[in-house]
Scaffold this motif. Structure first.
Motif, short mmCIF file in Angstrom:
data_model
loop_
_atom_site.label_atom_id
_atom_site.label_comp_id
_atom_site.label_asym_id
_atom_site.label_seq_id
_atom_site.Cartn_x
_atom_site.Cartn_y
_atom_site.Cartn_z
N SER A 209 -16.37 16.35 -4.70
CA SER A 209 -16.47 16.32 -6.05
C SER A 209 -15.60 17.39 -6.60
O SER A 209 -15.54 17.16 -7.84
CB SER A 209 -18.13 16.77 -6.59
OG SER A 209 -18.34 18.07 -6.22
N LYS A 210 -14.88 18.10 -5.94
CA LYS A 210 -14.08 18.99 -6.71
C LYS A 210 -12.78 18.15 -7.05
O LYS A 210 -11.97 18.91 -7.99
CB LYS A 210 -13.42 20.22 -5.79
CG LYS A 210 -14.64 21.24 -5.60
CD LYS A 210 -14.14 22.33 -4.69
CE LYS A 210 -15.40 23.42 -4.52
NZ LYS A 210 -14.84 24.62 -3.71
N ILE A 211 -12.64 17.07 -6.56
CA ILE A 211 -11.55 16.30 -7.35
C ILE A 211 -11.59 16.09 -8.60
O ILE A 211 -10.76 16.44 -9.27
CB ILE A 211 -11.54 14.95 -6.58
CG1 ILE A 211 -11.32 15.05 -5.03
CG2 ILE A 211 -10.55 13.83 -7.10
CD1 ILE A 211 -11.36 13.57 -4.41
N PHE A 212 -12.88 15.78 -9.19
CA PHE A 212 -12.95 15.63 -10.64
C PHE A 212 -12.72 17.04 -11.18
O PHE A 212 -12.34 16.96 -12.57
CB PHE A 212 -14.38 15.08 -10.82
CG PHE A 212 -14.58 13.90 -10.29
CD1 PHE A 212 -13.97 12.50 -10.85
CD2 PHE A 212 -15.06 13.54 -9.03
CE1 PHE A 212 -13.97 11.46 -10.37
CE2 PHE A 212 -15.00 12.32 -8.55
CZ PHE A 212 -14.60 11.19 -9.29
N THR A 213 -13.11 18.04 -10.66
CA THR A 213 -13.09 19.35 -11.42
C THR A 213 -11.38 19.64 -11.59
O THR A 213 -11.03 19.94 -12.79
CB THR A 213 -13.61 20.51 -10.65
OG1 THR A 213 -14.88 19.98 -10.35
CG2 THR A 213 -13.52 21.85 -11.07
N MET A 214 -10.79 19.40 -10.45
CA MET A 214 -9.31 19.58 -10.52
C MET A 214 -8.62 18.76 -11.47
O MET A 214 -7.67 19.12 -12.35
CB MET A 214 -8.40 19.30 -9.23
CG MET A 214 -8.87 20.48 -8.34
SD MET A 214 -8.10 20.11 -6.63
CE MET A 214 -8.64 18.91 -6.09
N VAL A 215 -9.14 17.33 -11.48
CA VAL A 215 -8.58 16.62 -12.94
C VAL A 215 -8.85 17.00 -14.05
O VAL A 215 -8.29 17.11 -15.10
CB VAL A 215 -9.09 15.09 -12.81
CG1 VAL A 215 -8.79 14.17 -13.57
CG2 VAL A 215 -8.59 14.71 -11.17
N SER A 216 -9.96 17.35 -14.18
CA SER A 216 -10.59 17.89 -15.44
C SER A 216 -9.81 19.08 -16.05
O SER A 216 -9.48 19.29 -17.04
CB SER A 216 -12.13 18.26 -15.42
OG SER A 216 -12.53 18.75 -16.62
N ASP A 217 -9.67 20.01 -15.13
CA ASP A 217 -8.96 21.16 -15.45
C ASP A 217 -7.36 20.91 -15.79
O ASP A 217 -6.90 21.61 -16.71
CB ASP A 217 -8.77 22.36 -14.27
CG ASP A 217 -10.11 22.71 -13.89
OD1 ASP A 217 -10.92 22.78 -14.96
OD2 ASP A 217 -10.48 23.30 -13.01
N ALA A 218 -6.71 20.10 -15.14
CA ALA A 218 -5.51 19.46 -15.27
C ALA A 218 -5.28 18.97 -16.74
O ALA A 218 -4.43 19.15 -17.30
CB ALA A 218 -4.84 18.31 -14.28
N VAL A 219 -6.30 17.99 -17.17
CA VAL A 219 -6.25 17.52 -18.39
C VAL A 219 -6.64 18.68 -19.49
O VAL A 219 -5.66 18.72 -20.62
CB VAL A 219 -7.53 16.45 -18.56
CG1 VAL A 219 -7.60 15.90 -20.02
CG2 VAL A 219 -7.27 15.35 -17.68
N SER A 220 -7.38 19.45 -19.39
CA SER A 220 -7.73 20.48 -20.18
C SER A 220 -6.14 21.38 -20.43
O SER A 220 -5.79 21.73 -21.57
CB SER A 220 -8.95 21.55 -19.79
OG SER A 220 -9.96 20.75 -19.63
N LYS A 221 -5.65 21.68 -19.43
CA LYS A 221 -4.35 22.56 -19.44
C LYS A 221 -3.44 21.77 -20.24
O LYS A 221 -2.50 22.23 -21.04
CB LYS A 221 -3.81 22.95 -18.25
CG LYS A 221 -4.75 23.76 -17.41
CD LYS A 221 -4.25 24.08 -16.12
CE LYS A 221 -5.18 25.23 -15.25
NZ LYS A 221 -4.59 25.55 -14.14
N ARG A 222 -3.12 20.38 -19.93
CA ARG A 222 -2.29 19.43 -20.65
C ARG A 222 -2.43 19.46 -22.13
O ARG A 222 -1.67 19.61 -22.95
CB ARG A 222 -2.40 18.06 -20.15
CG ARG A 222 -1.42 17.03 -20.77
CD ARG A 222 -0.11 17.39 -20.27
NE ARG A 222 0.65 16.06 -20.86
CZ ARG A 222 2.08 16.19 -20.81
NH1 ARG A 222 2.53 17.11 -20.10
NH2 ARG A 222 2.59 15.08 -21.27
N PHE A 223 -3.91 19.34 -22.66
CA PHE A 223 -4.16 19.52 -23.89
C PHE A 223 -3.64 20.75 -24.78
O PHE A 223 -3.37 20.81 -25.88
CB PHE A 223 -5.38 18.72 -24.32
CG PHE A 223 -5.64 17.41 -24.33
CD1 PHE A 223 -5.07 16.46 -25.18
CD2 PHE A 223 -6.11 16.85 -23.10
CE1 PHE A 223 -5.37 15.38 -25.37
CE2 PHE A 223 -6.14 15.34 -23.08
CZ PHE A 223 -5.75 14.52 -24.35
N SER A 224 -3.88 21.77 -24.02
CA SER A 224 -4.09 23.18 -24.35
C SER A 224 -2.47 23.32 -24.64
O SER A 224 -2.05 23.97 -25.72
CB SER A 224 -4.62 24.09 -23.43
OG SER A 224 -3.74 24.01 -22.34
#
Length: 287
Positions: A209-224
């Motif tokens: 399930s950490k796959i989705f955590t990593m994707v979420s973090d990557a998206v958050s960093k992208r928008f930030s």
């Protein structure tokens, strides 16, 4: 608080095991308008939503390996799946996190879809599939793998172990796999296997399930990175800062009360709240 407001609060305060039920019901209602043939009495889902067993069709529509799991063939198909999902989801959340639940649900749906397409290719069959059964089986089997001796009290049956209930469900899929709804039974068994494998990997230190955590973090960093940086404005004359003590105290007390109510919901459910507590949550959500 009216019925609609209460549903909104149940959705907001509930975990993913409840939100997924809302998502499935919402998709079903939309499907009634868009895809249900009322004269014929069945759903006619397009190939860009339902998962087709033809490899060439499926591979050109990769999103269907997930979208199929949010559509259902009829009302009773939806009802039965949501009852089992509510049951299995609550048991799963007893031991695992919300991110693990949604991660397992999505990954197992994709895996079950892949096995369905591959199996039908080997069997030289053609069909489409919809339904969340594969993902729900993964949730049930995952919980059973982790806590097989959990006791359940079932109406008209009495007390049974969780492994006994799950074994009956899996056995029925094996018995009827070639009798009727072959694709559905294959997806069920694929989901069951994935749920078992997920827990075994988790016990060995690998959390898929950490796959989705990593994707979420990557998206958050992208928008930030795209946010406009805050610019400080320097003033020559001193400005008296506003008094915020009372506001902070009020906010802390309010947040504390919200946390206490949410804890009560997680332990006893939304229906255990008093009328005043429901009204308080409703007002707090509008602030």
């Amino acid at each position: 608080m009216n019925f609609l407001d209460e549903l909104k609060w149940q959705y907001k305060s509930g975990g993913f095991e409840q939100k997924v039920i809302y998502w499935n019901v919402a998709v079903f209602l939309i499907s009634l308008v868009l895809f249900f043939k009322f004269k014929a009495g069945y759903f006619d889902y397009p190939s860009w939503l339902a998962l087709h067993s033809d490899f060439g069709t499926a591979i050109t529509r990769p999103w269907t390996f997930l979208t199929y799991a949010f559509f259902h063939a009829n009302f009773f198909h939806l009802l039965f799946n949501m009852i089992i999902l509510n049951f299995a989801g609550r048991l799963f959340i007893t031991y695992f996190t919300q991110s693990q639940f949604i991660g397992l649900y999505i990954l197992s749906a994709i895996f079950a879809g892949i096995i369905f397409v591959f199996s039908y290719y080997l069997l030289d069959l053609r069909s489409t599939i919809v339904g969340a059964s594969g993902a729900i089986m993964a949730i049930l089997v995952a919980t059973t793998t982790y806590a097989p001796m959990m006791q359940l009290r079932l109406l008209l049956i009495g007390t049974v172990r969780l492994w006994q209930l799950t074994a009956v469900v899996v056995l029925l899929d094996l018995i009827y796999i070639f009798a009727d709804n072959t694709g559905g039974h294959i997806a069920h068994l694929a989901g069951a296997f994935f749920g078992f494998a997920y827990i075994k990997l988790l016990q060995n230190g690998t959390d898929l399930s950490k796959i989705f955590t990593m994707v979420s973090d990557a998206v958050s960093k992208r928008f930030s990175k795209n946010r406009v940086p805050f610019t400080k404005v320097h003033r020559n004359s001193p400005v008296t800062p506003p008094k915020t003590t009372s506001r902070i105290v009020t906010k802390d007390k309010t947040q504390q009360q919200i946390d206490e109510i949410l804890d009560k919901i997680s332990q006893s459910g939304y229906d255990s709240l008093t009328k005043d507590e429901k009204e308080f949550l409703f007002r707090a959500g509008k602030q």
